[in-house]
Design a protein around this motif. Sequence first.
Motif, mmCIF file in Angstrom:
data_model
loop_
_atom_site.group_PDB
_atom_site.id
_atom_site.type_symbol
_atom_site.label_atom_id
_atom_site.label_comp_id
_atom_site.label_asym_id
_atom_site.label_seq_id
_atom_site.Cartn_x
_atom_site.Cartn_y
_atom_site.Cartn_z
ATOM 1 N N ILE A 261 -10.815 44.473 -84.635
ATOM 2 C CA ILE A 261 -11.047 45.824 -84.127
ATOM 3 C C ILE A 261 -10.335 46.816 -85.035
ATOM 4 N N HIS B 172 -14.832 50.245 -87.106
ATOM 5 C CA HIS B 172 -15.803 49.198 -86.847
ATOM 6 C C HIS B 172 -15.217 48.036 -86.054
ATOM 7 N N ILE B 173 -16.118 47.187 -85.584
ATOM 8 C CA ILE B 173 -15.789 45.924 -84.939
ATOM 9 C C ILE B 173 -16.480 44.830 -85.741
ATOM 10 N N ILE C 69 -20.200 46.212 -85.990
ATOM 11 C CA ILE C 69 -20.608 47.404 -85.246
ATOM 12 C C ILE C 69 -19.804 48.575 -85.791
ATOM 13 N N ASN D 182 -19.313 52.214 -82.888
ATOM 14 C CA ASN D 182 -19.912 51.867 -81.593
ATOM 15 C C ASN D 182 -21.415 52.144 -81.543
ATOM 16 N N LEU E 36 -25.461 48.685 -85.670
ATOM 17 C CA LEU E 36 -25.330 47.240 -85.563
ATOM 18 C C LEU E 36 -25.858 46.564 -86.827
ATOM 19 N N LEU F 236 -25.067 48.495 -76.546
ATOM 20 C CA LEU F 236 -24.134 48.315 -77.659
ATOM 21 C C LEU F 236 -22.885 49.172 -77.454
ATOM 22 N N GLN F 237 -23.059 50.374 -76.959
ATOM 23 C CA GLN F 237 -21.922 51.255 -76.688
ATOM 24 C C GLN F 237 -21.002 50.639 -75.644
ATOM 25 N N TYR G 252 -20.726 47.464 -74.818
ATOM 26 C CA TYR G 252 -20.148 46.247 -75.384
ATOM 27 C C TYR G 252 -18.987 46.585 -76.318
ATOM 28 N N SER G 253 -19.198 47.569 -77.185
ATOM 29 C CA SER G 253 -18.163 47.974 -78.137
ATOM 30 C C SER G 253 -16.941 48.526 -77.413
ATOM 31 N N GLU G 254 -17.172 49.381 -76.425
ATOM 32 C CA GLU G 254 -16.056 49.969 -75.690
ATOM 33 C C GLU G 254 -15.256 48.892 -74.959
ATOM 34 N N ARG H 99 -13.161 47.062 -77.541
ATOM 35 C CA ARG H 99 -12.092 47.936 -78.034
ATOM 36 C C ARG H 99 -10.942 48.079 -77.039
#
Length: 234
Positions: A9, A13-14, A26, A29, A32, A49-50, A52-54, A57
């Motif tokens: 993280i 990006h992730i 990602i 956020n 992809l 995706l938002q 999932y990313s949040e 994080r």
Amino acid sequence: MAFRYGVLISPEHIRVMQNNRTYVQINHNQQLFVKGEWLELDEEEQRLLQLYSEGLRKFVPEIVSLAVDGVEVGLSSIEAMLAGVGNKSQQAEWRALIRETTFQFLSRFVRTGDHFYLAPQSLNELDNFLNRELKPQLNTLARHTVGAVWGALRDALRQSDSNFERAEAQDWQSVNQLMEKITLGMDEKIVELEAKSALFCQRMRELDHIESKLQQRIPLLAEFDVVVDKPASN
């Protein structure tokens, strides 16, 4: 619950990784990439995706910080105990030995500023890391180190105290008390982990649910199942 892949993280990006290779990335956020290929997402895929990313994080840094803080508590306890004992060369040698012992554990949990890395593992492994691996090793190392210190001082004690046997018994009683203090901070972190474990599992199940929805809409992601429900027997 477990992470099948490593997760890195950073603010930008992730990255989903294995053996130092990035398979999914990602950006901010929103963007992809799978195996280096940018995928154009529709509105619903973008929303998932938002979410999932949040979730990643928020969740990954909490686990990493809990583990790293636990290690640091154990190290600082031992180093504080050894402060002022022996000469500078001996103190440097003990500190190096302590940090070398814990380096292998820290490679699984990396926190550098606002960058966090969690290696593939389950929540059970995190509990074992703190409670069954790190704490006993720190305790054993501390006993060995303190034992070496007292061994080096025995001649001086014998020369300065005619009742050495009584003095030595008192010294070792103090050492045992110090051993109890060393694990106090670790115990607090372990209790904190246990208190959070149910919440951690619930968050991971929520992430797994979102991940499954993304995989249904984006077949390329199905190959990289990051969050998995691991049987308790494992």
